[in-house]
Design a protein around this motif. Structure first.
Motif, mmCIF file in Angstrom:
data_model
loop_
_atom_site.group_PDB
_atom_site.id
_atom_site.type_symbol
_atom_site.label_atom_id
_atom_site.label_comp_id
_atom_site.label_asym_id
_atom_site.label_seq_id
_atom_site.Cartn_x
_atom_site.Cartn_y
_atom_site.Cartn_z
ATOM 1 N N LEU A 148 -6.108 0.451 5.308
ATOM 2 C CA LEU A 148 -4.792 -0.551 4.875
ATOM 3 C C LEU A 148 -4.335 -1.875 5.582
ATOM 4 C CD1 LEU A 148 -3.599 2.897 3.704
ATOM 5 C CD2 LEU A 148 -5.417 1.030 1.830
ATOM 6 N N VAL A 149 -4.223 -1.523 6.456
ATOM 7 C CA VAL A 149 -3.593 -2.159 7.273
ATOM 8 C C VAL A 149 -3.639 -3.695 7.005
ATOM 9 C CG1 VAL A 149 -2.401 -3.291 9.258
ATOM 10 C CG2 VAL A 149 -2.110 -0.737 8.953
ATOM 11 N N ARG A 158 1.734 -2.619 11.533
ATOM 12 C CA ARG A 158 3.017 -2.978 10.398
ATOM 13 C C ARG A 158 3.977 -2.130 9.852
ATOM 14 N NH1 ARG A 158 0.895 -7.761 8.605
ATOM 15 N NH2 ARG A 158 -1.220 -7.543 7.164
ATOM 16 N N PRO A 159 4.827 -1.990 10.056
ATOM 17 C CA PRO A 159 5.602 -1.108 10.126
ATOM 18 C C PRO A 159 5.681 -0.612 8.917
ATOM 19 C CG PRO A 159 7.092 -3.402 10.071
ATOM 20 C CD PRO A 159 5.352 -3.956 9.444
ATOM 21 N N VAL A 160 5.895 1.226 8.824
ATOM 22 C CA VAL A 160 5.569 1.972 7.913
ATOM 23 C C VAL A 160 7.324 2.390 7.190
ATOM 24 C CG1 VAL A 160 3.969 4.019 7.121
ATOM 25 C CG2 VAL A 160 2.957 2.681 9.159
ATOM 26 N N ALA A 161 7.354 2.430 6.242
ATOM 27 C CA ALA A 161 8.412 2.951 5.290
ATOM 28 C C ALA A 161 7.958 4.332 5.173
ATOM 29 C CB ALA A 161 8.910 2.294 4.324
ATOM 30 N N ALA A 203 1.011 -1.127 -0.110
ATOM 31 C CA ALA A 203 -0.301 -0.706 0.404
ATOM 32 C C ALA A 203 0.997 0.703 0.104
ATOM 33 C CB ALA A 203 -0.408 0.137 0.953
ATOM 34 N N VAL A 204 0.444 2.230 -1.292
ATOM 35 C CA VAL A 204 1.478 3.592 -0.820
ATOM 36 C C VAL A 204 0.655 4.821 -0.430
ATOM 37 C CG1 VAL A 204 2.667 4.790 -2.690
ATOM 38 C CG2 VAL A 204 2.834 2.800 -2.639
ATOM 39 N N VAL A 205 1.035 5.171 0.104
ATOM 40 C CA VAL A 205 0.081 6.735 0.665
ATOM 41 C C VAL A 205 0.795 7.666 0.186
ATOM 42 C CG1 VAL A 205 -1.082 7.681 2.591
ATOM 43 C CG2 VAL A 205 -1.004 5.561 2.849
ATOM 44 N N LEU A 206 0.118 8.800 -0.429
ATOM 45 C CA LEU A 206 0.803 10.217 -0.704
ATOM 46 C C LEU A 206 0.180 10.688 0.035
ATOM 47 C CD1 LEU A 206 0.184 9.103 -5.003
ATOM 48 C CD2 LEU A 206 1.675 8.555 -3.296
#
Length: 211
Positions: free
Chosen positions: A45-46, A75-78, A12-15
């Motif tokens: 999303l998780v 979840r880890p968030v990058a 999942a990508v959050v802009l």
């Protein structure tokens, strides 16, 4: 047929939300009742994705990293930081695609707190062997900011940026886009909300129906 449960084989990508002039500030850091709008997005999303990536501008990296420990994410968030500030969502997409561990990313905005699991899973099920983009059509319009992108899109997205075209759909003519018709979602209650973002302060203040 009911979409299968369990995490999808995608990230999942959050802009990041840009300057948010109508909202009075960057949407990344807007909150209601002490809860960040971003956290509400992450909650949706998780359960669906094994990896979460936040794509932000250089000026937002440090403020965001300070807030990451307080986000209640399982979840880890990058964090993927844009090479250049102010180039919009297409720049965020390229930054995120470079940071992915896998091949696919579900890309949304940080102002989309009504993401529906059933809608996302139905979109994912529509992928084909040669798909580069999975994009829904709602009311006759493509929804590029609630769509799946394959890493194969990266060189074409970069070329569009270099040409000065910052639209998320700028490179669609160069890749294989699998368009999912609205009919695929009509059996899902509330499917339209999945594609909606928060654009005004009054909409933000009406977030009382979210868990």
């Amino acid at each position: 047929m009911t979409p299968a449960a369990g995490p999808l084989e995608a990230s999942a990508v959050v802009l990041g939300g840009g300057r948010g002039r109508r909202m009075g500030g960057n949407k990344l850091f807007l909150a209601v009742d002490g809860v960040l709008l971003l956290e509400r997005v992450l909650r949706r999303l998780v359960p669906l994705f094994p990896e979460i990536v936040l794509a932000v501008g250089p000026e937002d990296e440090e403020p965001l990293r300070r807030r990451l420990p307080s986000l209640s994410s399982a979840r880890p968030v990058a964090v993927a930081v844009d090479a250049v500030s102010g180039l919009g969502p297409l720049q965020g997409l390229t930054s995120a695609l470079k940071a992915l561990r896998g091949d696919w990313a579900f890309v949304v905005g940080c102002d989309m707190p009504w993401i529906q699991e059933a809608v996302v899973r139905s979109l994912w099920q529509a992928r084909e062997a040669g798909s580069d983009v999975l994009c829904a059509s709602v009311d006759g319009y493509l929804e590029p900011l609630h769509a799946f992108y394959r890493r194969t899109c990266l060189p074409f997205a970069e070329a569009a940026l270099a040409s000065g075209d910052r639209r998320l759909k700028a490179f669609y003519g160069d890749v294989r886009v699998t368009v999912v018709a609205e009919a695929a979602f009509r059996c899902l209650p509330g499917y339209r909300r999945s594609f909606q973002g928060i654009n005004t302060p009054s909409e933000l203040n009406r977030l009382t129906d979210l868990p």
